[in-house]
Design an enzyme around this catalytic site. Structure first.
Site, PDB file in Angstrom:
ATOM      1  N   GLY A 151       3.167   4.176   0.177  1.00 48.20           N
ATOM      2  CA  GLY A 151       2.446   4.108  -1.087  1.00 48.20           C
ATOM      3  C   GLY A 151       2.694   2.774  -1.773  1.00 48.20           C
ATOM      4  O   GLY A 151       3.443   1.932  -1.257  1.00 48.20           O
ATOM      5  N   LYS A 152       2.072   2.624  -2.933  1.00 53.51           N
ATOM      6  CA  LYS A 152       2.128   1.352  -3.660  1.00 53.51           C
ATOM      7  C   LYS A 152       3.553   0.842  -3.873  1.00 53.51           C
ATOM      8  O   LYS A 152       3.792  -0.365  -3.840  1.00 53.51           O
ATOM      9  CB  LYS A 152       1.448   1.516  -5.019  1.00 53.51           C
ATOM     10  CG  LYS A 152      -0.063   1.484  -4.919  1.00 53.51           C
ATOM     11  CD  LYS A 152      -0.678   0.862  -6.174  1.00 53.51           C
ATOM     12  CE  LYS A 152      -2.126   0.484  -5.979  1.00 53.51           C
ATOM     13  NZ  LYS A 152      -3.010   1.612  -5.631  1.00 53.51           N
ATOM     14  N   ARG A 153       4.491   1.770  -4.109  1.00 50.18           N
ATOM     15  CA  ARG A 153       5.848   1.301  -4.398  1.00 50.18           C
ATOM     16  C   ARG A 153       6.496   0.624  -3.190  1.00 50.18           C
ATOM     17  O   ARG A 153       7.522  -0.033  -3.303  1.00 50.18           O
ATOM     18  CB  ARG A 153       6.715   2.441  -4.931  1.00 50.18           C
ATOM     19  CG  ARG A 153       7.013   3.493  -3.922  1.00 50.18           C
ATOM     20  CD  ARG A 153       7.475   4.784  -4.574  1.00 50.18           C
ATOM     21  NE  ARG A 153       7.447   5.867  -3.634  1.00 50.18           N
ATOM     22  CZ  ARG A 153       8.434   6.152  -2.810  1.00 50.18           C
ATOM     23  NH1 ARG A 153       9.519   5.419  -2.835  1.00 50.18           N
ATOM     24  NH2 ARG A 153       8.341   7.152  -1.967  1.00 50.18           N
ATOM     25  N   HIS A 154       5.884   0.775  -2.006  1.00 50.07           N
ATOM     26  CA  HIS A 154       6.419   0.098  -0.820  1.00 50.07           C
ATOM     27  C   HIS A 154       5.884  -1.326  -0.697  1.00 50.07           C
ATOM     28  O   HIS A 154       6.290  -2.061   0.180  1.00 50.07           O
ATOM     29  CB  HIS A 154       6.043   0.866   0.452  1.00 50.07           C
ATOM     30  CG  HIS A 154       6.714   2.204   0.550  1.00 50.07           C
ATOM     31  ND1 HIS A 154       6.041   3.387   0.416  1.00 50.07           N
ATOM     32  CD2 HIS A 154       8.004   2.535   0.762  1.00 50.07           C
ATOM     33  CE1 HIS A 154       6.886   4.398   0.550  1.00 50.07           C
ATOM     34  NE2 HIS A 154       8.083   3.905   0.749  1.00 50.07           N
ATOM     35  N   GLY A 155       4.938  -1.693  -1.553  1.00 49.53           N
ATOM     36  CA  GLY A 155       4.348  -3.044  -1.468  1.00 49.53           C
ATOM     37  C   GLY A 155       2.857  -2.931  -1.212  1.00 49.53           C
ATOM     38  O   GLY A 155       2.210  -2.009  -1.688  1.00 49.53           O
TER      39      GLY A 155
END
Ligand code: GLU
Length: 479
Positions: A253-257
């Site tokens: 998801g977004k928090r992974h980049g």
């Protein structure tokens, strides 16, 4: 001869194309191409509140950019259209009528609040939250009463107690207990079909032979199989591949980049590299090769071999592959691909000599990991971009460096050969005059000519810069 497979990619235009969805598209595409079948693109846009045309436009662009060409779908002809669900509402209504006539569905008047209340009560009593069938057995009068009250209704499918089983091509035998599934909505109160309802009708009418999608849809398959049965349709083969995970093993998801195809595109990842990387993830190829052309991927693709467990997304590996694709890209082609990135970095490519630019790109391309880095690799060749870094300044403070720079400039001031000859002769002269060699010699010259301590081969840099520019850069250090 077995009929040619027909597979589909069915994105909902509710956001940018996630690499996970791109991988689903790729698996479908490779499967179709491997078997000489058809790859169909269907836009699932029945959730009006979340769908946007801009997402759909980007989606088609991203798929085209990736080279995942579809045989039927938007912008293509095909005998099974329309390929956009919002244009197929009549078809869904006809099918709803069939289920109404067969007494397999019923109108549900429950409000969002009532449903939420029921859900919470079930959770509190530690029971599986599901619809308990409050409206299933309403009498005609009770229904009329609710209509009079102005309540809107959805349509729910009557789930019968049963065990649902199917054979997944990757996962093997799958089994779901109908008990745990409540009567589910097939048409919402705004008249739009639910995903599970529309998808079954479309997959059937579009002649889909294999449904290849992420494992997050496994439980939907159970509902869909009930609908296949209700309509008397023969279900396709189901294939649920694993999802892409971040390094923490949570769904990517977004928090992974970066997670969308568009983001990687902006970074200057080449489509070939992204496709190659996504194809390798959860490896569907056995021979251990990692750099594969599209044709090789198609040829070697075996769906059954896709791993059951989640595949960890490794951006470093993607960059590693990208660097290889950049290096192998023909320089003329690479220049075209680099143009938007050069413009963005403030380089006017039209204003420079094409042959000169070719030499520059030919030299730096082995150092690039992404196209977006180009500016920081070619700045050394542009007077208005060249700057002396702190590291280079440090090097040039040394006595030996000063002597090297002076001797090098001294030779160049009188040099008359071509840049290649001048460079070699100037190095020889400097070596002899100062006794410097190795790092002391070359790092000092690199520092003054490029303002940096790392970069492409120095002799080649010199040839591109030419005598005059070299002398101009040497001058402040020789006075
Ligand atoms: N529209 C669904 C999605 O984007 C399609 C799922 C399917 O392939 O059936 O998740």
């Amino acid at each position: 001869m077995a009929p040619k497979p027909r597979v589909r990619f069915a994105p909902s235009p509710t956001g940018e194309l996630h690499v996970g969805n791109a991988r689903t598209a790729l698996f479908n595409w490779m499967f179709a191409r491997h078997h000489g079948g058809y790859f169909i693109l269907r836009i699932e846009d029945t959730d009006e509140s979340r769908s946007a045309l801009s997402y759909q436009v980007n989606l088609l662009n991203d798929l085209s950019w990736l080279g995942l060409d579809w045989d039927e779908g938007p912008q293509k002809k095909g005998s099974y259209g329309p390929y956009k669900q919002s244009e197929r509402l009549d078809i869904y209504n006809e099918h709803l009528q069939k289920l109404i006539d067969a007494d397999l569905v019923y109108p549900c008047y429950c409000t969002e609040e009532e449903l939420e209340e029921e859900r919470q009560a079930l959770i509190l009593s530690k029971r599986m939250p599901r619809y308990m069938g409050k409206c299933r057995n309403l009498t005609a009068d009770e229904r009329k009463q609710r209509e009079i009250e102005g309540r809107k209704h959805s349509f729910r499918f009557k789930v019968q107690p049963q065990v649902i089983e199917f054979e997944d091509l990757i996962r093997g035998a799958m089994k779901f207990e109908g008990e745990a599934i409540g009567d589910f909505i097939i048409v919402r109160s705004n008249g739009m079909p639910s995903y599970n309802f529309a998808v079954v009708i479309d997959d059937q009418l579009m002649g889909i032979t294999h449904v290849i999608r992420g494992e997050d849809h496994l439980s939907n398959t159970a509902l869909q199989l009930m609908l296949y049965k209700a309509f008397g349709f023969v279900p396709p083969t189901f294939v649920h591949h694993s999802l892409i995970l971040g390094k923490d093993r949570a769904k990517l998801g977004k928090r992974h980049g970066s997670v969308s195809v568009g983001e990687f595109r902006k970074q200057g990842i080449l489509p070939e590299a992204l496709i190659n990387y996504l194809g390798l993830l959860g490896s569907s190829f056995t021979d251990g090769r990692e750099v594969l052309s599209r044709e090789e991927m198609i040829e070697g693709f075996v769906l059954e071999r896709a791993s059951k467990s989640g595949a960890i997304f490794d951006e470093e590996k993607l960059h590693w592959l990208n660097a290889i694709y950049i290096r192998n890209c023909k320089t003329e082609d690479l220049i075209e691909r680099l143009k938007p990135f050069l413009e963005q970095a403030g380089y006017k490519t039209d204003a420079v000599d094409a042959k000169w630019l070719y030499e520059v790109i030919e030299l730096v391309k082995t150092q690039l990991t992404t196209l977006a880095e180009i500016g920081s690799h070619i700045d050394i060749f542009f007077d208005d971009k060249y700057i002396m870094t702190a590291e280079a300044k440090e090097i040039l403070k040394k006595d030996t460096a000063c002597q090297v720079v002076k001797a090098f400039a001294e030779y160049l001031n009188t040099a008359a050969g071509n840049p290649q000859e001048n460079y070699l002769a100037a190095i020889k002269y400097t070596k002899e005059k100062t006794g410097a060699k190795g790092k002391d010699l070359f790092m000092s010259i690199r520092a003054v000519l490029t303002g940096k301590v790392h970069g492409p081969e120095l002799d080649k840099v010199f040839v591109i810069l030419g005598n005059d520019t070299a002398l101009k850069r040497l001058k402040p250090f020789t006075d």
